[in-house]
Scaffold this motif. Structure first.
Motif, PDB file in Angstrom:
ATOM      1  N   HIS A 122      41.621  38.704  43.803  1.00  0.00           N
ATOM      2  CA  HIS A 122      40.330  38.202  43.326  1.00  0.00           C
ATOM      3  C   HIS A 122      40.421  37.695  41.892  1.00  0.00           C
TER       4      HIS A 122
ATOM      5  N   THR B 287      42.150  44.416  46.658  1.00  0.00           N
ATOM      6  CA  THR B 287      41.516  43.148  46.278  1.00  0.00           C
ATOM      7  C   THR B 287      42.224  42.533  45.068  1.00  0.00           C
TER       8      THR B 287
ATOM      9  N   SER C 146      41.427  42.234  52.837  1.00  0.00           N
ATOM     10  CA  SER C 146      40.578  41.278  52.126  1.00  0.00           C
ATOM     11  C   SER C 146      40.917  39.833  52.465  1.00  0.00           C
TER      12      SER C 146
ATOM     13  N   LEU D 192      37.483  36.493  46.361  1.00  0.00           N
ATOM     14  CA  LEU D 192      36.942  37.138  47.543  1.00  0.00           C
ATOM     15  C   LEU D 192      35.723  36.336  47.982  1.00  0.00           C
TER      16      LEU D 192
END
Length: 151
Positions: free
Chosen positions: A130, A127, A49, A141
């Motif tokens: 985020h 992720t 990511s 993101l």
């Protein structure tokens, strides 16, 4: 009297020729990944990511992007560097790609935002960075449109 190159010198030259392509790094690739929680977002070629930092100055018009992440921030949020012009992978928009110089290296930008990794993301598809507030601003993101991802 003729002079012959030593076997060691010849071997060293041959190794240099063989090793040179292995030392050259390819340009970074940005592609689009997807998760049920966050929808579509940017990732590197390996699926890791990529994030934007709201404290950075986004490149717009003639103004270049400015990286505000420094020192300890860079330890937690390493920039996404590239050797050469970055490339667009699956579903990424090549027109939104660019670079900004940082500490003598080129950081990939997307829609003007410098891109970063998050050290707590251990595997492709993680992720964890985020919607985190660290170092004075939010981290998100990045969508394929080049904006912060919601959700």
């Amino acid at each position: 009297m003729k002079s012959y190159p030593s076997a060691l010198a010849m071997l060293g030259g041959m190794l240099l020729l063989v090793a040179a392509p292995a030392l050259a790094q390819d340009a970074a690739t940005v592609k689009v990944a997807e998760s049920a929680e966050h929808g579509k977002y940017l990732a590197d070629a390996d699926g890791r990511s990529l994030y934007l930092f709201e404290s950075d100055t986004r490149a717009e018009g003639d103004a270049k992007a400015q990286i505000s992440c420094k020192d300890k921030c860079l330890e937690r949020w390493p920039p996404f560097y590239s050797e050469g012009e970055p490339k667009a992978g699956d579903m990424a928009d090549a027109a939104k790609l660019g670079t900004v110089e940082h500490d003598g290296k080129m950081v990939v930008t997307y829609n003007g935002w410098p891109l970063y990794y998050f050290v707590d993301d251990k595997a492709p598809g993680d992720t964890k960075g985020h919607d985190i507030e660290e170092f004075g601003a939010e981290w998100y993101l990045v969508t394929p449109e080049g904006e912060k991802a919601e959700g």
